[in-house]
Design a protein around this motif. Structure first.
Motif, PDB file in Angstrom:
ATOM      1  N   LYS A   1      -1.745 -58.110 116.355  1.00 25.75           N
ATOM      2  CA  LYS A   1      -2.326 -59.151 117.207  1.00 25.75           C
ATOM      3  C   LYS A   1      -2.176 -60.520 116.537  1.00 25.75           C
ATOM      4  O   LYS A   1      -1.806 -61.493 117.181  1.00 25.75           O
ATOM      5  CB  LYS A   1      -3.791 -58.846 117.490  1.00 25.75           C
ATOM      6  CG  LYS A   1      -4.445 -59.827 118.418  1.00 25.75           C
ATOM      7  CD  LYS A   1      -5.880 -59.459 118.721  1.00 25.75           C
ATOM      8  CE  LYS A   1      -6.477 -60.521 119.639  1.00 25.75           C
ATOM      9  NZ  LYS A   1      -7.888 -60.234 119.920  1.00 25.75           N
TER      10      LYS A   1
ATOM     11  N   THR B   1      -0.100 -63.924 117.804  1.00 26.58           N
ATOM     12  CA  THR B   1      -0.653 -65.282 117.778  1.00 26.58           C
ATOM     13  C   THR B   1       0.275 -66.214 116.999  1.00 26.58           C
ATOM     14  O   THR B   1       0.543 -67.337 117.429  1.00 26.58           O
ATOM     15  CB  THR B   1      -2.067 -65.268 117.159  1.00 26.58           C
ATOM     16  OG1 THR B   1      -2.905 -64.426 117.954  1.00 26.58           O
ATOM     17  CG2 THR B   1      -2.649 -66.658 117.074  1.00 26.58           C
TER      18      THR B   1
ATOM     19  N   ARG C   1       3.312 -67.106 119.060  1.00 25.01           N
ATOM     20  CA  ARG C   1       3.019 -68.171 120.050  1.00 25.01           C
ATOM     21  C   ARG C   1       3.015 -69.552 119.375  1.00 25.01           C
ATOM     22  O   ARG C   1       3.524 -70.519 119.921  1.00 25.01           O
ATOM     23  CB  ARG C   1       1.664 -67.943 120.740  1.00 25.01           C
ATOM     24  CG  ARG C   1       1.594 -66.712 121.618  1.00 25.01           C
ATOM     25  CD  ARG C   1       2.492 -66.811 122.833  1.00 25.01           C
ATOM     26  NE  ARG C   1       3.179 -65.672 123.330  1.00 25.01           N
ATOM     27  CZ  ARG C   1       3.740 -64.650 122.738  1.00 25.01           C
ATOM     28  NH1 ARG C   1       3.688 -64.487 121.468  1.00 25.01           N
ATOM     29  NH2 ARG C   1       4.400 -63.728 123.391  1.00 25.01           N
ATOM     30  N   ARG C   2       2.449 -69.619 118.167  1.00 27.81           N
ATOM     31  CA  ARG C   2       2.439 -70.888 117.425  1.00 27.81           C
ATOM     32  C   ARG C   2       3.865 -71.314 117.101  1.00 27.81           C
ATOM     33  O   ARG C   2       4.234 -72.483 117.279  1.00 27.81           O
ATOM     34  CB  ARG C   2       1.616 -70.726 116.145  1.00 27.81           C
ATOM     35  CG  ARG C   2       1.431 -72.018 115.350  1.00 27.81           C
ATOM     36  CD  ARG C   2       0.608 -71.765 114.097  1.00 27.81           C
ATOM     37  NE  ARG C   2       1.377 -71.148 113.047  1.00 27.81           N
ATOM     38  CZ  ARG C   2       2.111 -71.808 112.146  1.00 27.81           C
ATOM     39  NH1 ARG C   2       2.182 -73.132 112.183  1.00 27.81           N
ATOM     40  NH2 ARG C   2       2.774 -71.158 111.217  1.00 27.81           N
TER      41      ARG C   2
END
Length: 141
Positions: A97, A101, A104-105
């Protein structure tokens, strides 16, 4: 600049690639990451868990580079590794997870790089350029 090189497409593509690579490297450095970390996380998210050898084939990275990068991503909590049930000598790597994240960054970092690199082109020119570059990269007519 040497005028005879102005019309040599391979020279110009090489210069564009150098500019692209520098933008990418510098932006990922500022973000505390590496482009190959992005490639590995993206491959894992798109294809699911995979062996390090398969990741190397999917991303075009050398297996030894994959191993080192996976170690970094593992230490950061972005991937986890488990022994392959069918072959205990190899590990299966999966994105976590936290890794999603991070991906996405890094998507935002890559989006900004692409915008800066393509800034001289209009939207229409960008679509044409992307199609042409994809064909050149694949070597397909």
């Amino acid at each position: 600049m040497v005028k005879r090189l102005d019309e040599r497409v391979t020279w110009l593509v090489g210069r564009a690639q150098s500019r692209s690579h520098a933008l990418l490297r510098d932006s990922f450095d500022r973000a505390g990451s590496r482009p190959y970390h992005y490639r590995l996380l993206a491959a894992l998210e798109e294809s699911g868990p995979a062996s390090q050898a398969d990741l190397g084939r999917m991303t075009g990275l050398d297996r030894s580079d994959v191993s080192g990068a996976i170690d970094v991503l593992f230490e950061a909590g972005f991937v986890h590794r488990e022994p392959d049930p069918s072959d205990r000598r190899r590990n299966i790597v999966a994105v976590t997870k936290a890794g999603r994240t991070e991906l996405r960054r890094l998507d935002a970092v890559l989006d900004a790089v692409q915008e800066e690199f393509l800034a001289p082109l209009t939207e229409s020119e960008r679509r044409v350029f992307l199609g042409l570059v994809a064909r050149l990269a694949d070597g397909s007519p």
